[in-house]
Write a protein that holds these residues in place. Sequence first.
Motif, PDB file in Angstrom:
ATOM      1  N   GLY A  89       0.806  -1.214   0.000  1.00  0.00           N
ATOM      2  CA  GLY A  89       0.000   0.000   0.000  1.00  0.00           C
ATOM      3  C   GLY A  89       0.836   1.259   0.000  1.00  0.00           C
ATOM      4  O   GLY A  89       0.530   2.223  -0.716  1.00  0.00           O
ATOM      5  N   TYR A  90       1.898   1.281   0.803  1.00  0.00           N
ATOM      6  CA  TYR A  90       2.752   2.469   0.840  1.00  0.00           C
ATOM      7  C   TYR A  90       3.435   2.692  -0.507  1.00  0.00           C
ATOM      8  O   TYR A  90       3.462   3.825  -1.023  1.00  0.00           O
ATOM      9  CB  TYR A  90       3.808   2.329   1.931  1.00  0.00           C
ATOM     10  N   LEU A  91       3.992   1.619  -1.096  1.00  0.00           N
ATOM     11  CA  LEU A  91       4.682   1.775  -2.379  1.00  0.00           C
ATOM     12  C   LEU A  91       3.724   2.236  -3.472  1.00  0.00           C
ATOM     13  O   LEU A  91       4.083   3.073  -4.311  1.00  0.00           O
ATOM     14  CB  LEU A  91       5.350   0.455  -2.770  1.00  0.00           C
ATOM     15  N   PHE A  95       4.456   5.728  -5.301  1.00  0.00           N
ATOM     16  CA  PHE A  95       5.044   5.683  -6.636  1.00  0.00           C
ATOM     17  C   PHE A  95       4.033   5.546  -7.770  1.00  0.00           C
ATOM     18  O   PHE A  95       4.444   5.410  -8.919  1.00  0.00           O
ATOM     19  CB  PHE A  95       6.054   4.527  -6.720  1.00  0.00           C
ATOM     20  N   THR A  96       2.733   5.514  -7.475  1.00  0.00           N
ATOM     21  CA  THR A  96       1.730   5.431  -8.535  1.00  0.00           C
ATOM     22  C   THR A  96       0.661   6.482  -8.304  1.00  0.00           C
ATOM     23  O   THR A  96       0.618   7.146  -7.263  1.00  0.00           O
ATOM     24  CB  THR A  96       1.074   4.036  -8.593  1.00  0.00           C
ATOM     25  N   GLU A  97      -0.219   6.617  -9.280  1.00  0.00           N
ATOM     26  CA  GLU A  97      -1.319   7.566  -9.189  1.00  0.00           C
ATOM     27  C   GLU A  97      -2.564   6.949  -8.569  1.00  0.00           C
ATOM     28  O   GLU A  97      -3.516   7.650  -8.261  1.00  0.00           O
ATOM     29  CB  GLU A  97      -1.661   8.091 -10.591  1.00  0.00           C
ATOM     30  N   GLY A 107      -3.998   0.067  -7.977  1.00  0.00           N
ATOM     31  CA  GLY A 107      -2.699   0.468  -7.463  1.00  0.00           C
ATOM     32  C   GLY A 107      -1.660  -0.625  -7.590  1.00  0.00           C
ATOM     33  O   GLY A 107      -0.503  -0.361  -7.917  1.00  0.00           O
ATOM     34  N   VAL A 108      -2.078  -1.876  -7.337  1.00  0.00           N
ATOM     35  CA  VAL A 108      -1.144  -2.994  -7.447  1.00  0.00           C
ATOM     36  C   VAL A 108      -0.712  -3.176  -8.894  1.00  0.00           C
ATOM     37  O   VAL A 108       0.468  -3.421  -9.184  1.00  0.00           O
ATOM     38  CB  VAL A 108      -1.783  -4.276  -6.893  1.00  0.00           C
ATOM     39  N   ARG A 109      -1.652  -3.035  -9.833  1.00  0.00           N
ATOM     40  CA  ARG A 109      -1.296  -3.185 -11.249  1.00  0.00           C
ATOM     41  C   ARG A 109      -0.301  -2.110 -11.675  1.00  0.00           C
ATOM     42  O   ARG A 109       0.691  -2.403 -12.367  1.00  0.00           O
ATOM     43  CB  ARG A 109      -2.557  -3.111 -12.114  1.00  0.00           C
ATOM     44  N   GLU A 110      -0.536  -0.875 -11.255  1.00  0.00           N
ATOM     45  CA  GLU A 110       0.411   0.184 -11.604  1.00  0.00           C
ATOM     46  C   GLU A 110       1.753  -0.011 -10.911  1.00  0.00           C
ATOM     47  O   GLU A 110       2.802   0.299 -11.475  1.00  0.00           O
ATOM     48  CB  GLU A 110      -0.181   1.550 -11.242  1.00  0.00           C
TER      49      GLU A 110
END
Length: 780
Positions: A89-91, A95-97, A107-110
Amino acid sequence: MTAGDVRTALAAAAATLLGALALSPVLSSGTWVRPVVNVLLVVLLTGLALRFAGAVIAARAFPGRPVPAVLAALGTVLVPLGQLAAVTGYLARRFTEAGGLLPTPAGVRELVVVLRDGMDEIAEQVAPALPVASLTALIAGFVGLVAVLVDLLAVAVRQGALAGLALLALVGVPVFTLGGDIGLVPVVAPAAGFALLLWADQAGRLEAAGRVSGPRSVGGSTALRIGGVAVLVGVLAGGVLPTLPEGTVSGGEGPGSTGTRLDPVADMYGQLTRNDPVDLLRMDASVPDPGYLRAVTVDRYDAEDGWTLNGPEAQLPLTSQLPTGHYPESGRAFTATIEAIGHDDRFLPVPVAPQSVDMTGGENGWRFDPVTDTVVGRDVSSRGRRYEVAASEVRPSPEQLQAAPALPADHPDRVRFTALPEDLDPRVAAQVQELVDGVEGGYDRVRRILDFLTDGANRFRYALSTSPGTSGDDLVDFLTERRGYCEQYAGAMAVMVRAAGMPARVALGYTPGTLQEDGDRLITSDDAHAWVEVFFVDLGWVPFDPTPIDIGRRADLPWAPRIATEDLPEQTPELQQDIPPELLLLDPQYPLIPGGEATDGPVPDAAPDAESSWAPPAGLALLVGAAAAVPAGARLLQRRRRLSLGTAAALWDEVTATADDLGVPRDPAWTPREAGRALAERTGPEGAAAIARLARAEELAGYGPATSVQEDGLDAALHTARRELRGSVDRRARLRAAFWPASLPAAVRAALPAWMRGWAEMRRSRRPGGRRLRAGDAGS
């Protein structure tokens, strides 16, 4: 959850942070540190929160009763899973939008895409690598995985020494990616983290045994001693650990140059002395005078080796905005479309100050090094490539150059690009001092040196053949004989500019070539050239060219005019068939043989110096020795733990383990009295008495009344028994017992079931809220 668990979790997080410092020499800046620290905090706080919540739930669901083994094991497994989810979750949020407080599918896919880009960075960058976002995300995720593993082993499984082995994953990164010494930090910092884990582990074991923890206790002092030895080994080993010869992040070999090329380690002389010029590049520029095409810059000078390349450093994708080093109003924007005809090299010639490079067919394998302003390929070549460059060529006025402020003395660019060897010939410094004495401005000092080299009154001549010098210094020979070609002119001026206090480097590339009927420019091997670039604040790297080449080949540099203007075509000098290699400023990779033809293959490497010849074998021997010492270290920890417990059973176990290590025959089915009698027969009277005393204490503890009190002095009896048993065998048996203790595999096999049950037993041994269960507490 006890206070000891909190202490161990904190120690695990701090140890992982110390281990992560091993990555510092692999990366070119410290921007990766903050995300890594945040990940470690996420792992620490998530673990503490989940364990506290588990203790509260257990207290309410099973008041006064132990938690069932299945649920206890499930709760233990859920903690690292929760930590991994929190790290994800933090990453994703960082690092993603599409990130949020909890990991979402989007978020996991990005994040997967970002991490995949980070893997590409590993494959394409060289160490020290630029910590771009994708690479930083990958590093933070990797450190997060190590942190979860260390936390699990240290806190849940209570195996601090085993948790310390996880730090080797971090230590291995610089060992397998850096060329040369890795330094102290990558070894000493993880060693200190390992010592911290040992201390926390020993403190927890002493608390479990009802003893006071701290550095004065037996376990604590042992952990500190072992940690101190680990740090000392790190200090001694930091400079000799074997590393890979190339500084690639992935550990593979760096790309090499092949075919027709202008490479900083190749022989430029071969480019300039071809009987038949080779067509290399065709360029269509949007301006009539596009300036030089820079292939690579070199910035390391040595009096013996001349100018050499430090190697590509932090690298950027070509699709990113490339830095120019000057304000737009100081530059001239233009575009150039370049096609490689006969050029075949890993360094891509581009106009100075490129803002973007668009490669036909994709940029895979090509990167931009903002430190050397070089476009460099990995496992790719310029052969047959076509690319378009948007550039902003700096075009300063003399007034702008003169007004540029000086860099601070401690500025990294000034420190790096004014570095000169301590053994620089004093005649060079004296010549520079004579030229710039009383001159204040940096531009004026550079012009004094340029004028000295270009003034016809000083009799410098362009020549590809020179006589062997007598001073033993190529630079002094050039300044004395005043004959040389572009590389020697540029190398001499760059040294003199540095001696005058201005940052300078040598650029290798090509002049703009010859204008064709169709408007394109044809660049051949005759256009290979070297010039000087001097750094000015707010203007970036400004070119200066001291070589007296033909007017038609020069780039237009109005801020750097020559005193002597050569109106005649460039002379074709007589060539010397065998040029001494010591006259070349750059070591040739494919040197010429008499007759002017290149050899078919690379020249064998010169004999390595003393340091490079002994350091890798010494480091490898050190690693092998460290691996061989692992069993002995584990056995030492086991013996210290038994001594710290001090019970009759623990001390007797140490007696039998010593006998097994020494190869003394013993039947495991024997009672302590029978085993003591057999062992005593192998020793003298003092040893027999000590063994008999320990055997009686074990019998009394195992078969006597529960109220019996253990006698004092059993520790001394154990030392006597071990000494006598060791004296009863030969030296070979003692060495085998020290380095490969036979009792250790059996102890590991015996401990495996206990480790499997450890997760459940830890829950049974504690009340909710952290207080341990004592006899009589269960029914309260």
